[in-house]
Write a protein that holds these residues in place. Structure first.
Motif, short mmCIF file in Angstrom:
data_model
loop_
_atom_site.label_atom_id
_atom_site.label_comp_id
_atom_site.label_asym_id
_atom_site.label_seq_id
_atom_site.Cartn_x
_atom_site.Cartn_y
_atom_site.Cartn_z
N ALA A 265 0.83 -1.20 0.00
CA ALA A 265 0.00 0.00 0.00
C ALA A 265 0.87 1.25 0.00
O ALA A 265 0.58 2.23 -0.71
CB ALA A 265 -0.92 0.00 1.21
N ALA A 266 1.94 1.23 0.78
CA ALA A 266 2.85 2.38 0.84
C ALA A 266 3.49 2.64 -0.52
O ALA A 266 3.62 3.80 -0.96
CB ALA A 266 3.91 2.15 1.90
N LEU A 267 3.89 1.58 -1.20
CA LEU A 267 4.52 1.74 -2.51
C LEU A 267 3.53 2.26 -3.55
O LEU A 267 3.86 3.13 -4.38
CB LEU A 267 5.11 0.41 -2.96
N LEU A 268 2.31 1.77 -3.53
CA LEU A 268 1.28 2.27 -4.44
C LEU A 268 0.99 3.74 -4.15
O LEU A 268 0.81 4.55 -5.08
CB LEU A 268 0.01 1.44 -4.31
N ALA A 269 0.96 4.11 -2.87
CA ALA A 269 0.76 5.51 -2.49
C ALA A 269 1.91 6.38 -2.97
O ALA A 269 1.73 7.59 -3.23
CB ALA A 269 0.60 5.63 -0.98
N ASP A 270 3.09 5.78 -3.10
CA ASP A 270 4.28 6.52 -3.52
C ASP A 270 4.44 6.56 -5.03
O ASP A 270 5.45 7.04 -5.54
CB ASP A 270 5.52 5.89 -2.88
N GLY A 271 3.47 6.00 -5.74
CA GLY A 271 3.48 6.11 -7.19
C GLY A 271 3.97 4.91 -7.95
O GLY A 271 4.09 4.95 -9.18
N VAL A 272 4.26 3.81 -7.26
CA VAL A 272 4.69 2.60 -7.97
C VAL A 272 3.49 2.02 -8.73
O VAL A 272 2.42 1.81 -8.14
CB VAL A 272 5.25 1.55 -6.99
#
Length: 358
Positions: free
Chosen positions: A186-193
């Motif tokens: 979730a953190a990576l998706l939030a960071d634009g991955v």
């Protein structure tokens, strides 16, 4: 009259000792042929299983279903410990789909390949409804849920919205147990991955992104029941929780909503523990589940899940079917986890997670 027993995890050493002692008492019947012992995650999840599956099974067969409640982490650890000590007092336990594909799972779980042959070729069941690792209980999602009365205008939809504390103020909640991949993802998706590039997970980047939201996290929950309490009390407005728990809140009349645009596909299997004391009864309970679309439909009507049988889906109400993720959601947003990568890197992720969360 047969009684149904539910043993919790409070004071686990004491209660486990009492449970083990009672199992050995003459005439107690805890390991008699008239019972089957299954470990579940408790709460609304277990209640749905009890009403739709366990009680009808008992009424039809006369076999009592004894339940033991605990988190998935506790169940895995206890099952492994019982098998290693050659002192098995459970028969069945719930296991996440990802963990069910791991080598560790097969060390504790009985191979069900022979049992599964009777379901081969069933047109209403997917090919993986019954595998060596266990029986598919249901498909579900871990997703972004939020209080629908907390925000004006557009509600939060994505993991980026979860991190946007200015547009969407309020406390947050995330899980904290032994498979942190979904929080890191979730953190990576939030960071634009991009979703297609999510695996292998960039652990450093994920933890750096989580550090930014850490001050807003009101609760790092460890069980399904715990994950929903803050929504009831208003301690947090957004959380990463299981869809089954979000639906249970909605059924209570709580102002809760969720977004499939921020979701991970997950599923639960029911595993048979090696050397289970009531193995024949356990297999009867598993067969009853796969052969009972009515029971499956009733469970997923309550928990907003997807049952293994397509016949069960047809028995669900139009409203329940509409709440399932549609083909566009699955195609464009829902993340299917890379189970192989997660299992190969589970120890590394947990070590980094535990060092960070302290």
């Amino acid at each position: 009259m047969r009684t149904r027993t539910r043993v919790g995890w409070l004071r686990p050493k004491l209660l486990w000792g009492v449970f083990a002692t009672l199992c050995l008492m003459p005439g107690n019947g805890a390991i008699a042929t008239g019972q089957v012992v299954i470990a579940t995650t408790g709460g609304a999840y277990e209640l749905a299983l009890r009403e739709a599956w366990f009680d009808p099974f008992t009424k039809e067969t006369g076999i009592s279903v004894v339940t033991v409640a605990g988190s998935n982490t506790q169940m895995r650890a206890k099952a492994a410990a019982m098998v290693q000590a050659d002192n098995v007092t459970w028969d069945l336990y719930l296991q996440g789909e990802v963990q069910a594909s791991s080598d560790q799972h097969h060390q504790s779980a009985q191979d069900l390949s022979s049992f599964c042959q009777q379901f081969s070729g069933r047109s209403d069941l997917p090919v993986d409804a019954c595998t060596a690792a266990g029986v598919r209980l249901l498909s579900n999602a871990t997703l972004l849920a939020f209080r629908s009365d907390a925000f004006k205008g557009r509600p939060p939809e994505s993991w980026a919205d979860m991190w946007d504390t200015e547009r969407f103020p309020g406390g947050r909640s995330f899980p904290n147990f032994d498979d942190p991949w979904r929080v890191m993802a979730a953190a990576l998706l939030a960071d634009g991955v991009p979703r297609q590039s999510l695996f292998p997970l960039d652990i450093d980047r994920a933890l750096a992104k989580l550090e930014r939201i850490r001050p807003s996290v009101s609760l790092w929950w460890k069980s399904g029941d715990q994950s929903v309490q803050g929504f009831r009390t208003g301690d947090y407005s957004l959380g990463q929780i299981w869809l089954t728990r979000a639906q249970a809140l909605k059924s209570e009349g709580q102002p809760i909503a969720w977004s499939y645009k921020a979701s991970f596909l997950v599923a639960d299997r029911v595993a048979l523990i090696k050397n289970a004391p009531n193995q024949d009864n356990a297999l009867k309970l598993l067969a009853y589940w796969l052969n009972s679309p009515k029971a499956q439909a009733k469970v997923c009507e309550v928990l907003s899940c997807t049952p293994p049988s397509s016949a069960a889906v047809e028995l669900m109400s139009p409203q329940a079917r509409a709440a399932m993720p549609n083909s566009k959601d699955i195609k464009d947003y829902v993340v299917v986890p890379d189970a192989k990568w997660i299992n190969q890197n589970a120890a590394k992720m947990l070590e980094r997670w535990n060092a960070w969360i302290q």
